[in-house]
Design a protein around this motif. Structure first.
Motif, mmCIF file in Angstrom:
data_model
loop_
_atom_site.group_PDB
_atom_site.id
_atom_site.type_symbol
_atom_site.label_atom_id
_atom_site.label_comp_id
_atom_site.label_asym_id
_atom_site.label_seq_id
_atom_site.Cartn_x
_atom_site.Cartn_y
_atom_site.Cartn_z
ATOM 1 N N LEU A 47 -53.164 -26.927 48.613
ATOM 2 C CA LEU A 47 -52.375 -26.177 49.595
ATOM 3 C C LEU A 47 -52.358 -24.681 49.279
ATOM 4 N N GLY A 48 -53.127 -24.258 48.273
ATOM 5 C CA GLY A 48 -53.215 -22.842 47.911
ATOM 6 C C GLY A 48 -53.544 -22.015 49.138
ATOM 7 N N GLY A 49 -52.846 -20.898 49.317
ATOM 8 C CA GLY A 49 -53.067 -20.081 50.519
ATOM 9 C C GLY A 49 -51.958 -20.268 51.539
ATOM 10 N N MET A 50 -51.186 -21.331 51.371
ATOM 11 C CA MET A 50 -50.043 -21.571 52.258
ATOM 12 C C MET A 50 -48.806 -20.893 51.689
ATOM 13 N N PRO A 51 -47.970 -20.282 52.534
ATOM 14 C CA PRO A 51 -46.695 -19.760 52.030
ATOM 15 C C PRO A 51 -45.843 -20.901 51.477
ATOM 16 N N SER A 52 -44.962 -20.588 50.538
ATOM 17 C CA SER A 52 -44.142 -21.619 49.881
ATOM 18 C C SER A 52 -43.308 -22.432 50.868
ATOM 19 N N ILE A 53 -42.826 -21.773 51.915
ATOM 20 C CA ILE A 53 -41.998 -22.495 52.897
ATOM 21 C C ILE A 53 -42.825 -23.579 53.597
#
Length: 200
Positions: A47-53
């Motif tokens: 999921l790298g590249g996705m914002p934490s939310i």
């Protein structure tokens, strides 16, 4: 690497320019332990590249839970902030950026929030070398949507096909190709294959 075909270089940050993915993974691990969520390192990395939310929303979806996603993301930010050393620059991409910063437009397009991205880019000496920075706060739709990279191209005044993207995750590569930009993958700190965007 022959970059003469491009006027602009757009880099992802975590895992592409700065080896900060382990720090993000560590912060998620602590968050998962705190909330008794199963921790799957490979999946979180994917999921790298996705914002934490957004990652928090994915956690709810995957484990059929109903956590307060803002609280999960804030907890992760808190743990990430506490990690003193967040990673070195990745020399292959950092050298490439340094070499071309005077001859080409250079931007960073990251799924990281500004509050995490700016201090990292400052402490690594990258921020002053950039013509533009696009973070999770600057776009509505994040990777794998093309918006982050399209906004970066807009800010450096170039058409998508004039830009080359450097990415370390599949989500990021999908976003670059969707933006109509060629994309080079960075795997374990090494610059690898180039994938060309299909031009309609």
């Amino acid at each position: 690497m022959d970059l003469s075909a491009y006027k602009g270089l757009i880099f992802d940050m975590d895992g592409t320019l700065i080896d900060s993915m382990p720090a993000h993974i560590q912060a998620w691990k602590q968050t998962c332990e705190m909330y008794e969520i199963p921790f799957d390192e490979e999946w979180i990395y994917s999921l790298g590249g996705m914002p934490s939310i957004k990652t928090a929303q994915q956690i709810n979806h995957r484990y059929q839970q109903n956590f307060d996603t803002k609280r999960l993301a804030d907890t992760k930010y808190h743990f990430f902030d506490q990690i003193e050393f967040k990673g070195d620059v990745i020399s292959s991409t950092f050298e490439l950026l340094s070499e071309h910063k005077d001859s080409k437009k250079v931007a960073v397009g990251t799924g990281c929030a500004s509050l995490n991205a700016v201090p990292l880019l400052e402490s690594s000496g990258i921020l002053p070398m950039l013509d533009a920075l696009v973070t999770a706060d600057n776009v509505e739709r994040h990777k794998p949507h093309p918006d982050t990279f399209l906004e970066a191209a807009r800010r450096i005044g170039l058409a998508p096909e004039e830009c080359l993207v450097f990415e370390d995750t599949e989500l990021g590569q999908q976003a670059a190709l969707a933006a109509g930009m060629d994309c080079v993958m960075v795997v374990d700190g090494a610059i690898t294959s180039l994938t060309k965007a299909s031009r309609h």
